[in-house]
Design a protein around this motif. Structure first.
Motif, mmCIF file in Angstrom:
data_model
loop_
_atom_site.group_PDB
_atom_site.id
_atom_site.type_symbol
_atom_site.label_atom_id
_atom_site.label_comp_id
_atom_site.label_asym_id
_atom_site.label_seq_id
_atom_site.Cartn_x
_atom_site.Cartn_y
_atom_site.Cartn_z
ATOM 1 N N GLY A 1 -10.179 -3.146 15.541
ATOM 2 C CA GLY A 1 -8.970 -2.364 15.741
ATOM 3 C C GLY A 1 -8.802 -1.858 17.155
ATOM 4 N N GLY A 2 -9.664 -2.311 18.077
ATOM 5 C CA GLY A 2 -9.569 -1.828 19.452
ATOM 6 C C GLY A 2 -10.319 -0.527 19.627
ATOM 7 N N SER A 3 -10.630 -0.184 20.882
ATOM 8 C CA SER A 3 -11.417 1.017 21.154
ATOM 9 C C SER A 3 -10.670 2.294 20.775
ATOM 10 N N LEU A 4 -9.346 2.247 20.787
ATOM 11 C CA LEU A 4 -8.560 3.430 20.433
ATOM 12 C C LEU A 4 -7.960 3.337 19.035
ATOM 13 N N GLY A 5 -7.982 2.150 18.455
ATOM 14 C CA GLY A 5 -7.443 1.968 17.109
ATOM 15 C C GLY A 5 -6.105 1.250 17.112
ATOM 16 N N ALA A 6 -5.932 0.334 16.167
ATOM 17 C CA ALA A 6 -4.678 -0.419 16.040
ATOM 18 C C ALA A 6 -4.092 -0.098 14.670
ATOM 19 N N ARG A 7 -3.040 0.709 14.655
ATOM 20 C CA ARG A 7 -2.527 1.235 13.389
ATOM 21 C C ARG A 7 -2.131 0.128 12.412
ATOM 22 N N THR A 8 -1.382 -0.857 12.863
ATOM 23 C CA THR A 8 -0.907 -1.894 11.945
ATOM 24 C C THR A 8 -2.063 -2.658 11.324
ATOM 25 N N ILE A 9 -3.019 -3.059 12.147
ATOM 26 C CA ILE A 9 -4.180 -3.790 11.619
ATOM 27 C C ILE A 9 -4.937 -2.917 10.632
ATOM 28 N N ASN A 10 -5.204 -1.680 11.003
ATOM 29 C CA ASN A 10 -5.973 -0.790 10.136
ATOM 30 C C ASN A 10 -5.269 -0.532 8.809
ATOM 31 N N GLU A 11 -3.975 -0.278 8.848
ATOM 32 C CA GLU A 11 -3.240 -0.030 7.599
ATOM 33 C C GLU A 11 -3.198 -1.280 6.719
ATOM 34 N N THR A 12 -3.083 -2.440 7.348
ATOM 35 C CA THR A 12 -3.067 -3.699 6.589
ATOM 36 C C THR A 12 -4.400 -3.931 5.888
ATOM 37 N N LYS B 1 -6.632 -1.687 5.085
ATOM 38 C CA LYS B 1 -6.780 -0.687 4.023
ATOM 39 C C LYS B 1 -6.065 -1.136 2.748
ATOM 40 N N GLN B 2 -4.868 -1.698 2.894
ATOM 41 C CA GLN B 2 -4.075 -2.125 1.738
ATOM 42 C C GLN B 2 -4.649 -3.354 1.033
ATOM 43 N N CYS B 3 -5.432 -4.160 1.768
ATOM 44 C CA CYS B 3 -5.912 -5.410 1.147
ATOM 45 C C CYS B 3 -7.409 -5.394 0.832
ATOM 46 N N LEU B 4 -8.025 -4.207 0.816
ATOM 47 C CA LEU B 4 -9.464 -4.128 0.534
ATOM 48 C C LEU B 4 -9.817 -4.762 -0.809
ATOM 49 N N GLN B 5 -9.030 -4.457 -1.851
ATOM 50 C CA GLN B 5 -9.316 -5.011 -3.168
ATOM 51 C C GLN B 5 -9.167 -6.531 -3.177
ATOM 52 N N GLN B 6 -8.176 -7.010 -2.448
ATOM 53 C CA GLN B 6 -7.953 -8.459 -2.334
ATOM 54 C C GLN B 6 -9.161 -9.144 -1.691
ATOM 55 N N LEU B 7 -9.731 -8.516 -0.681
ATOM 56 C CA LEU B 7 -10.916 -9.069 -0.030
ATOM 57 C C LEU B 7 -12.094 -9.086 -1.003
ATOM 58 N N ARG B 8 -12.274 -7.990 -1.739
ATOM 59 C CA ARG B 8 -13.372 -7.930 -2.715
ATOM 60 C C ARG B 8 -13.227 -9.022 -3.769
ATOM 61 N N GLU B 9 -12.010 -9.204 -4.272
ATOM 62 C CA GLU B 9 -11.768 -10.215 -5.316
ATOM 63 C C GLU B 9 -12.061 -11.625 -4.834
ATOM 64 N N ASN B 10 -11.993 -11.834 -3.527
ATOM 65 C CA ASN B 10 -12.287 -13.147 -2.956
ATOM 66 C C ASN B 10 -13.701 -13.234 -2.377
ATOM 67 N N ASN B 11 -14.560 -12.260 -2.761
ATOM 68 C CA ASN B 11 -15.962 -12.225 -2.313
ATOM 69 C C ASN B 11 -16.092 -12.225 -0.787
ATOM 70 N N ILE B 12 -15.198 -11.531 -0.120
ATOM 71 C CA ILE B 12 -15.209 -11.443 1.342
ATOM 72 C C ILE B 12 -15.795 -10.101 1.770
#
Length: 372
Positions: A200-211, A213-224
Motif C-alpha cells: 500500500g506504499g509507505s504512506l498507505g494507498a486507500r483504494t488498494i487497502n479498502e479493496t 479489506k473487502q475481498c479478504l473472504q474471497q482470498l480465503r475461499e481461494n486458499n490465497i
C-alpha cells in the motif's frame, strides 16, 4: 599527501520513493569514499527524519511543505515557508561546505539544490519517474547532471546533462535466491498455498487497502495467503479486519525486510511509484499495478504504462480497483503461463547497479570541479 575529506549533501524525502534511493546513493558513495562525510536535508515532520537516522546518517530538517492542488489555507503560507527554507539551506551550505549536492526529489530537495547550484557546488538530480515533477524541471536548468530511469527524458531536460542510470533501490532486494524458505518461516505462511503481497506504499494507498479489506473472504475461499503492507494511516483498520481469522493473513504498517516479502510472494499488487516499479523489475515477480491518481501530472499511470506496453505487468485503474482487482489477483495466481511471461518480460527492464552508476557521476563532477 592526504587528500581532503569529501563532503556530500543529499536531499530527498516525503515518501519511501525519494528516501530509499537517497540512502542507496549515500551507501554507494560510502563504498567508494569510506571516510566521506554525509549530511541529509529533509522536510521537518516527514518520514525521512526517522528513516535516514535509522540507516545511520545525519539529517537536518527544513520547514517546507508542498503546494496543495486545491485551494487551502496552507497554500498561503507556502511562500513564507519557501523563503525560510532557502535561508536555512544557505546556512547549512555555508556551515557544511559540501563538495557536491544530490537531490532525489521531495519538498526539501528544491530549496537545498537551488541554493547549492547558485553557490557553484556541483549538483546532481535523480529523476525517478517517466514524467518529471515541476521541482526537477526547474532544478534541471542549473544542475550539472540529471540521472534518469526512463528513455526519452530529453523531452523534459537538457539532453547533454542526461545520464541513464535507472533507479537506486534497497540493496537487500538485489538477491532473493534461496530466501523463500526463510521468508515463509518469518511470516508464518504455508509453502503449499499461493501468496499475494500487497504494497500500500509507505504512506498507505486507500483504494488498494479498502479493496483488499473487502475481498479478504474471497482470498480465503481461494486458499490465497496475504502479506499486506498498509502504510501507517490504514494499519489499525486492516488489523481489525483480520483479527477474527488470521489464517495466512499477515498485516503490517511497514515491512522493513522487503527482500523476504518479495521472496515469499507469487504475485505482487502495488502502486506504480518509480521506486516500486524499479524494485519490481529487479525482483522479477508478476505484478498488478494500481497507479495512484493523487500524484502530480499522473506520473504513476505513465510509469505503469511503460511496463504494460512491454507486457511486463498488468494494470488496474484506481477507479476500477474495487470492481476488478480481486478477480485479477485470483486469475493471475491461477495462471502459471501468464506469471512466467510477466516475470520474464519485467526482468529485462531491471538496472542492477543504479546507485553505483550515480555515485560515479557525482565523483566525476567533483573531479571536473577540482581540475577545472
Amino acid at each position: 599527501m592526504k587528500l581532503p575529506q569529501l563532503k556530500f549533501i543529499i536531499s530527498g524525502g516525503g515518501t519511501g520513493g525519494h528516501i530509499f534511493p537517497a540512502i542507496a546513493i549515500a551507501n554507494a558513495l560510502k563504498l567508494r569514499v569510506p571516510d566521506a562525510d554525509f549530511l541529509f536535508v529533509g522536510a521537518e515532520g516527514r518520514m525521512e527524519m526517522e528513516k535516514v537516522p535509522a540507516a545511520g546518517f545525519r539529517i537536518e530538517g527544513l520547514k517546507i511543505a508542498g503546494l496543495q492542488r486545491k485551494l487551502t489555507l496552507s497554500n498561503f503560507s507556502f511562500p513564507f515557508k519557501l523563503l525560510g527554507s532557502i535561508m536555512r539551506a544557505k546556512k547549512i551550505l555555508k556551515r557544511f561546505r559540501p563538495d557536491a549536492a544530490i537531490g532525489t526529489g521531495g519538498y526539501a530537495s528544491g530549496p537545498m539544490l537551488r541554493v547549492a547550484s547558485n553557490a557553484g557546488i556541483p549538483t546532481l538530480i535523480q529523476e525517478q519517474n517517466s514524467f518529471p515533477g515541476i521541482t526537477n524541471k526547474i532544478l534541471s536548468k542549473k544542475a550539472n547532471r540529471i540521472c534518469v530511469a526512463y528513455e526519452g527524458m530529453e523531452k523534459y531536460f537538457p539532453k547533454e546533462k542526461i545520464v541513464f542510470t535507472g533507479n537506486p533501490v534497497r540493496s537487500d532486494i538485489l538477491e532473493l535466491e534461496g530466501k523463500r524458505k526463510q521468508a515463509l518461516g518469518i511470516f508464518g505462511l504455508a509453502a503449499d498455498k499461493k501468496i499475494v503481497l500487497v504494497i500500500g506504499g509507505s504512506l498507505g494507498a486507500r483504494t488498494i487497502n479498502e479493496t483488499i479489506k473487502q475481498c479478504l473472504q474471497q482470498l480465503r475461499e481461494n486458499n490465497i495467503q496475504l502479506i499486506w503492507q498498509t502504510g501507517k494511516n490504514y494499519f489499525r483498520e486492516a488489523e481489525e479486519a483480520v483479527k477474527n481469522d488470521q489464517r495466512g493473513m499477515k498485516v503490517f504498517d511497514f515491512i522493513s525486510k522487503m527482500d523476504l516479502a518479495y521472496a515469499a510472494a507469487d504475485v505482487i499488487v502495488s502502486r506504480a511509484g518509480a521506486s516500486s516499479v524499479s524494485e519490481l523489475c529487479l525482483v522479477k515477480k508478476p505484478a498488478i499495478l494500481v497507479p495512484s491518481p493523487n500524484v502530480a501530472e499522473d506520473h504513476q499511470s505513465k510509469n505503469a504504462m511503460s511496463l504494460v506496453r512491454k507486457e511486463a505487468a498488468l494494470l488496474v485503474k484506481d477507479a476500477e480497483a474495487k470492481e476488478k482487482l480481486p478477480a485479477r489477483i485470483i486469475d493471475l495466481l491461477n495462471d502459471k503461463l501468464m506469471q512466467e511471461k510477466l516475470s520474464a518480460n519485467i526482468s529485462t527492464l531491471a538496472v542492477k547497479n543504479s546507485a553505483e552508476l550515480i555515485a560515479n557521476e557525482v565523483l566525476e563532477l567533483i573531479g571536473k570541479k577540482k581540475t577545472g
